[in-house]
Design a protein around this motif. Structure first.
Motif, short mmCIF file in Angstrom:
data_model
loop_
_atom_site.label_atom_id
_atom_site.label_comp_id
_atom_site.label_asym_id
_atom_site.label_seq_id
_atom_site.Cartn_x
_atom_site.Cartn_y
_atom_site.Cartn_z
N VAL A 263 1.13 -1.73 0.04
CA VAL A 263 0.38 -0.04 -0.35
C VAL A 263 0.94 1.23 0.14
CG1 VAL A 263 -1.45 1.35 1.11
CG2 VAL A 263 -1.97 -1.49 0.92
N LEU A 264 1.77 1.55 1.11
CA LEU A 264 2.58 1.90 0.64
C LEU A 264 3.27 2.96 -0.35
CD1 LEU A 264 4.62 2.19 4.62
CD2 LEU A 264 2.85 3.53 4.22
N ARG A 276 13.12 3.79 -6.72
CA ARG A 276 13.36 2.38 -5.98
C ARG A 276 13.23 1.28 -6.59
NH1 ARG A 276 9.44 -0.86 -5.05
NH2 ARG A 276 9.43 -2.60 -3.53
N ASN A 277 13.19 1.07 -7.68
CA ASN A 277 13.31 -0.18 -7.96
C ASN A 277 14.82 -0.05 -8.32
OD1 ASN A 277 10.41 -1.78 -8.09
ND2 ASN A 277 10.54 -0.25 -10.24
N LEU A 278 15.78 0.82 -9.05
CA LEU A 278 16.65 1.07 -9.23
C LEU A 278 17.33 0.61 -8.32
CD1 LEU A 278 16.51 3.67 -12.00
CD2 LEU A 278 17.32 1.85 -12.20
N ILE A 279 17.03 0.87 -7.17
CA ILE A 279 18.06 1.11 -5.88
C ILE A 279 17.98 -0.68 -5.21
CG2 ILE A 279 17.81 0.60 -2.98
CD1 ILE A 279 16.73 4.34 -3.61
N HIS A 302 14.03 12.87 -4.15
CA HIS A 302 13.58 11.47 -4.25
C HIS A 302 13.44 9.99 -3.35
CE1 HIS A 302 10.92 13.00 -7.72
NE2 HIS A 302 12.37 12.96 -8.66
N ILE A 303 14.61 10.14 -3.45
CA ILE A 303 14.90 9.15 -1.98
C ILE A 303 14.40 9.91 -0.44
CG2 ILE A 303 17.17 7.86 -1.29
CD1 ILE A 303 18.90 7.64 -3.74
N THR A 304 14.60 10.96 -0.37
CA THR A 304 14.25 10.97 0.64
C THR A 304 12.90 10.93 0.44
OG1 THR A 304 16.22 12.58 0.88
CG2 THR A 304 14.61 13.14 2.35
N SER A 305 12.31 11.64 -0.08
CA SER A 305 10.82 11.25 -0.05
C SER A 305 10.49 9.89 -0.25
CB SER A 305 10.01 11.92 -1.37
OG SER A 305 8.86 12.34 -1.44
N ILE A 306 11.20 8.15 -1.30
CA ILE A 306 11.02 7.02 -0.71
C ILE A 306 10.99 6.60 0.85
CG2 ILE A 306 11.28 5.17 -1.88
CD1 ILE A 306 12.13 6.58 -4.07
N TYR A 307 12.38 7.36 1.63
CA TYR A 307 12.23 6.63 2.60
C TYR A 307 11.46 7.09 4.15
CZ TYR A 307 16.83 5.35 1.42
OH TYR A 307 18.45 4.76 0.94
N SER A 308 11.03 8.43 3.37
CA SER A 308 10.27 8.69 4.27
C SER A 308 8.74 8.19 4.45
CB SER A 308 9.75 10.25 4.20
OG SER A 308 8.70 10.48 4.69
N LYS A 316 19.32 -0.27 3.21
CA LYS A 316 19.54 -1.74 3.98
C LYS A 316 18.29 -2.00 4.27
CE LYS A 316 22.21 -4.62 7.23
NZ LYS A 316 22.87 -5.01 8.68
N GLU A 317 17.33 -1.23 4.93
CA GLU A 317 16.42 -1.40 4.82
C GLU A 317 15.37 -1.25 4.37
OE1 GLU A 317 14.58 1.05 8.24
OE2 GLU A 317 16.43 0.67 9.83
N LEU A 318 15.22 -0.93 3.18
CA LEU A 318 14.45 -0.65 1.92
C LEU A 318 15.32 -1.89 1.45
CD1 LEU A 318 13.24 0.54 -0.31
CD2 LEU A 318 15.28 1.56 -1.84
N LEU A 319 15.58 -2.44 1.43
CA LEU A 319 16.09 -4.01 0.69
C LEU A 319 15.22 -4.99 1.46
CD1 LEU A 319 19.68 -3.61 -0.11
CD2 LEU A 319 18.09 -3.88 -1.88
N GLN A 320 15.61 -5.17 3.32
CA GLN A 320 14.86 -5.77 4.04
C GLN A 320 12.97 -5.85 3.59
OE1 GLN A 320 16.48 -4.55 7.55
NE2 GLN A 320 18.51 -5.98 7.00
N LYS A 321 12.91 -5.36 3.56
CA LYS A 321 11.36 -4.54 3.32
C LYS A 321 10.48 -4.81 2.28
CE LYS A 321 9.75 -1.73 7.68
NZ LYS A 321 9.03 -0.82 7.69
N SER A 322 11.78 -5.41 1.66
CA SER A 322 11.15 -5.10 -0.18
C SER A 322 11.50 -6.61 -0.13
CB SER A 322 12.05 -4.43 -1.00
OG SER A 322 12.32 -2.75 -1.10
N THR A 323 12.14 -7.07 0.69
CA THR A 323 12.26 -8.94 0.26
C THR A 323 11.50 -9.12 -0.16
OG1 THR A 323 14.15 -8.67 2.06
CG2 THR A 323 13.27 -10.54 0.77
N GLY A 324 10.84 -10.18 -1.13
CA GLY A 324 10.27 -10.84 -1.62
C GLY A 324 8.73 -10.67 -2.49
#
Length: 327
Positions: A263-264, A276-279, A302-308, A316-324
């Motif tokens: 949803v986010l 985000r996909n490129l990251i 854009h990255i700051t906005s994505i993180y927020s 690292k946290e972005l990769l962890q939450k995006s796993t799967g």
């Protein structure tokens, strides 16, 4: 000519009187002058058997000089009832411990005869089978209880014999012993397993000598092992069930987090989703800027906005939450 006829009449009359007697025999007074020449017959309720208080007599008979007495069958029920005979002193004696009563079971179809002896009420013979069994049970109970009395307790009233809880256990053992004697214990154990296992636990935690209930312990040895196995099996299934529930709970939480994350992600702008996909592909900020033909500072904004929006602090946290997670 009339003498033989008279003898026959007397014999017949004597036999008729004997046939009408349900209770007869002797009381054994040490001194007839200290006792009333009367004997009292009462019917007793089962709940009052241990009650020493006097009950209302249903019949009174004279005691002859030799101690003989009798009661006719008319005073007794056709079915088995509990009766009591008692005698009374002419004058009360302080601390009088002489047993002045006897309790028995009888019907009008049976006879009971009290024999001469040392006690006021000596041994008796009876044709009532129920009374025979009842007296055996009372005798067994008495012997069992007396095993746990001190010499001092023996002379005390029955209420001071043992603690209530201990006496209850002893009475239960009496009943169980009687079931064993009648070869009914195995069947009763099979129908009431939980009761006997709980009773054995009470006995083992009591002050009773283990030899008293050893026979029951042997009977329940197999059942105890079976119960232990059953409890172990139940414990395994319970642990398995709890583990399975925890696993389901974990999966549910993970799905909820992924759903929330999706949803986010859907709330990101098109350019933010692309970045985000490129990251996630491992691209650096400079590589992303070159690929999208935008400045490095724009990429960082854009990255700051994505993180927020995704509530993460770094790649690292972005990769962890995006796993799967697919986009």
């Amino acid at each position: 000519m009339y003498k033989p006829f008279l003898v026959l009449v007397l014999v017949f009359h004597g036999l008729q009187l004997t046939a009408q007697q349900a209770v007869s025999g002797f009381v054994n007074f040490d001194d007839f002058n200290t006792w009333k020449p009367k004997i009292y017959l009462s019917q007793v309720a089962l709940s009052d058997v241990e009650n020493n208080s006097k009950t209302k007599p249903i019949a009174i008979a004279d005691i002859q000089k030799d101690g003989f007495f009798k009661f006719d069958k008319k005073h007794f029920s056709d079915s088995n009832k509990i009766y009591r005979l008692h005698v009374e002193r002419i004058r009360q004696i302080v601390n009088d411990t002489v047993a002045k009563k006897v309790t028995f079971m009888l019907s009008a179809n049976d006879k009971i005869e009290f024999k001469k002896g040392v006690k006021i009420f000596g041994d008796y013979s009876t044709s009532n089978q129920a009374d025979k069994e009842w007296q055996k049970l009372k005798d067994f109970e008495s012997k069992l209880i007396h095993q746990y009395l001190t010499q001092e307790e023996t002379v005390k009233p029955r209420t001071g014999f043992v603690k209530d809880s201990l006496q209850i256990l002893l009475v239960k053992l009496v009943g169980i012993k009687e079931l064993e004697r009648k070869q009914l214990l195995d069947k009763d154990i099979s129908e009431n397993e939980e009761y006997y296992l709980n009773l054995l636990s009470e006995l083992q935690s009591s002050d009773l000598n283990p030899s008293t209930y050893a026979f029951l312990e042997r009977k329940l040895a197999y059942l105890t092992n079976v119960d232990l196995e059953r409890k172990l099996t139940q414990s395994r299934w319970l642990n398995f069930g709890l583990g399975f529930l925890i696993l389901l709970f974990g999966i549910a939480i993970a799905k909820m987090r992924r759903k929330r994350y999706k949803v986010l992600v859907s709330e990101l702008s098109k350019q933010e989703r692309t970045i985000r996909n490129l990251i996630l592909q491992g691209k650096s900020n400079k590589e992303i800027a070159n690929e999208l033909f935008i400045s490095l500072s724009t990429v960082k904004t854009h990255i700051t906005s994505i993180y927020s929006k995704l509530n993460v602090a770094n790649r690292k946290e972005l990769l962890q939450k995006s796993t799967g997670t697919s986009t």
